[in-house]
Motif scaffolding. Sequence first.
Motif, PDB file in Angstrom:
ATOM      1  N   ARG A 224       6.759   6.187  45.653  1.00 30.76           N
ATOM      2  CA  ARG A 224       5.782   7.150  46.119  1.00 30.76           C
ATOM      3  C   ARG A 224       6.249   8.532  45.627  1.00 30.76           C
ATOM      4  N   GLY A 225       5.480   9.568  45.915  1.00 34.65           N
ATOM      5  CA  GLY A 225       5.951  10.869  45.462  1.00 34.65           C
ATOM      6  C   GLY A 225       5.019  11.995  45.850  1.00 34.65           C
ATOM      7  N   ILE A 226       5.507  13.216  45.659  1.00 29.75           N
ATOM      8  CA  ILE A 226       4.724  14.425  45.896  1.00 29.75           C
ATOM      9  C   ILE A 226       4.688  15.224  44.598  1.00 29.75           C
ATOM     10  N   LEU A 227       3.488  15.448  44.103  1.00 28.20           N
ATOM     11  CA  LEU A 227       3.277  16.194  42.870  1.00 28.20           C
ATOM     12  C   LEU A 227       2.699  17.563  43.228  1.00 28.20           C
TER      13      LEU A 227
ATOM     14  N   GLN B  87       4.947   8.387  36.936  1.00 28.70           N
ATOM     15  CA  GLN B  87       5.778   7.226  36.600  1.00 28.70           C
ATOM     16  C   GLN B  87       7.217   7.423  37.039  1.00 28.70           C
ATOM     17  N   ALA B  88       7.729   8.653  36.880  1.00 32.14           N
ATOM     18  CA  ALA B  88       9.113   8.925  37.281  1.00 32.14           C
ATOM     19  C   ALA B  88       9.277   8.779  38.791  1.00 32.14           C
ATOM     20  N   MET B  89       8.321   9.326  39.564  1.00 37.72           N
ATOM     21  CA  MET B  89       8.420   9.242  41.024  1.00 37.72           C
ATOM     22  C   MET B  89       8.278   7.812  41.522  1.00 37.72           C
ATOM     23  N   LEU B  90       7.320   7.078  40.961  1.00 35.65           N
ATOM     24  CA  LEU B  90       7.070   5.714  41.425  1.00 35.65           C
ATOM     25  C   LEU B  90       8.224   4.790  41.075  1.00 35.65           C
ATOM     26  N   SER B  91       8.825   4.973  39.900  1.00 35.99           N
ATOM     27  CA  SER B  91       9.946   4.105  39.507  1.00 35.99           C
ATOM     28  C   SER B  91      11.160   4.354  40.386  1.00 35.99           C
ATOM     29  N   ALA B  92      11.306   5.581  40.888  1.00 35.20           N
ATOM     30  CA  ALA B  92      12.487   5.905  41.690  1.00 35.20           C
ATOM     31  C   ALA B  92      12.270   5.681  43.177  1.00 35.20           C
TER      32      ALA B  92
ATOM     33  N   ARG C  94      -4.074   7.893  44.583  1.00 37.73           N
ATOM     34  CA  ARG C  94      -4.325   7.444  45.949  1.00 37.73           C
ATOM     35  C   ARG C  94      -3.754   6.052  46.186  1.00 37.73           C
ATOM     36  N   VAL C  95      -3.962   5.129  45.249  1.00 38.19           N
ATOM     37  CA  VAL C  95      -3.520   3.745  45.456  1.00 38.19           C
ATOM     38  C   VAL C  95      -2.022   3.579  45.243  1.00 38.19           C
ATOM     39  N   THR C  96      -1.372   4.528  44.599  1.00 41.39           N
ATOM     40  CA  THR C  96       0.069   4.433  44.358  1.00 41.39           C
ATOM     41  C   THR C  96       0.882   5.363  45.261  1.00 41.39           C
ATOM     42  N   ASN C  97       0.229   5.953  46.267  1.00 38.49           N
ATOM     43  CA  ASN C  97       0.911   6.806  47.242  1.00 38.49           C
ATOM     44  C   ASN C  97       1.538   8.049  46.616  1.00 38.49           C
ATOM     45  N   VAL C  98       0.819   8.669  45.695  1.00 42.83           N
ATOM     46  CA  VAL C  98       1.243   9.955  45.138  1.00 42.83           C
ATOM     47  C   VAL C  98       0.387  11.044  45.775  1.00 42.83           C
ATOM     48  N   THR C  99       1.035  11.949  46.489  1.00 49.94           N
ATOM     49  CA  THR C  99       0.346  13.061  47.140  1.00 49.94           C
ATOM     50  C   THR C  99       0.355  14.270  46.213  1.00 49.94           C
TER      51      THR C  99
END
Length: 508
Positions: free
Chosen positions: A280-283, A272-277, A235-240
């Motif tokens: 944010r990201g969608i899992l 980690q892969a989504m946030l580094s690139a 939630r705090v790192t914007n991963v949906t």
Amino acid sequence: MEKRAAAFARLFEAVREGVYIGTIGPDVCTTIAANPHLKLIFGYSNETPEADVRPFDAHAFLDSQARPALLERLTTDGAVADYLLRMRRADESAVWIEITARADPPADDGNLRLEALIRDVSERKKLDDEKRDIYHQLLQAEKMAALGQTISGVAHELNNPLATILSWAERLSEQPIMEPSLRRGLETILSESERAARIVRNLLTFARKRQTTRAMVDVNQVVRATLALRAYEQRVTNVTVIDALAAGLPQVFADGHQVQQVLLNLVINAEQAMLSANGRGILVVRTWHDADQESVILEINDDGPGIPDDVQPKIFDPFFTTKEVGKGTGLGLTVAYAIVQEHGGRLRLESRPGVGTSFYVEVPVSGGRLPPGPITRKPPSEPDEAAPGASVLIVEDEAALAAAVTDALRDAGYAVQRASDGEEALALLTEHAFDAVICDLKMPRLDGKAFYKALAARAPGLARRVVFVTGDVAGTDAEAFLEQSGCRWMAKPFRLGELLRVLREVLT
């Protein structure tokens, strides 16, 4: 003379090697003669005029440096023999060829008149590559076997002091009166010791030697529990997170904690892969039942940068990591792969650079014979009133650990005697009667296995109330012994409360 010329012409047409006669230079390739087999090798039709067959054009070399290197060799030596090149056919497909050729001295413009025999060695090259891959796999297998043996010894040496630290820290934390700062320090010691113990367990799992406790597991439930652990971070790192969990999924015969370990590792890697690139990201997490294979499949998909093609073959190798120094050990995916393999399943990945990555975990619905497993933590239960007062023999060569366990058992109301090895324990058995035995497996002089055999012959009833503790279950001999004995056992390091619960169960 005419007959000889006709014979050479027939040979030129019929020979099963490519024959080339022409001129090549830094910027030219002119063909004087090219036989039918040369056309076949380079993918030209048989009707193609010889002048249009130019196998040594710059475009035909897959490696841009290969053509200048060949010209330099022919200019310097005047000939090459079995010279290996990877070339491009007329249809753009690749072909491996070997050239045996001679060249006239270069003209003023640097061009060379060339006469060459060319053979297609693609199949041979493929077989050579396969042999090399098999050889490297054998070397890798030997390296992994040696590493597994090393890890086994290291784990034993580490688990003993870890067990001692945990036991004494737990003992001290039970003191009713303690300064808050001191209690915080003890809690830190406990948590960090357990963290170190988890690292050792990961190493043993990587070596594919750690025992597991399996039961029928609801994979969807494991997924939900794991995602709940990561909910705040996501939630705090914007991963949906999008879950697409199949209804009516059959349970699988597995170690639920290890399945969660695999899933947690894959989810964290994806985050980690989504946030580094992207920041944010969608899992996407999916499950479904493959009725044909009688397996349950779990997919973890991310929209991160993907994994480069040259990295994908190494992704499960031990200690391989693309993360910054200090951000990863290179064991996470190796451990996950080992766990899935140990469950009779498969772990594979699909990835396209710039698009994202999917990991697929496939686990069979039913497993084979259940191996003996370590004692897992159980919910706290009310102490058995009959257990305190029982007489317990502790057989442990680590004096500090034995002292901590002895004090804990005495505080719980047990009468305790200690022995530092199997021989001393057998001597105590002639002088005292015991209700249960807590015994290490690896000890000097007489080890746990030899002690147990002697005990079973002398007091079979007591032999059924032995609890083994060990920092190393990596050897197949130990596995077979624990299974054959039917005794309870605990992996070091352990918590004293857990040991007390197991002892009560053994005594009842």
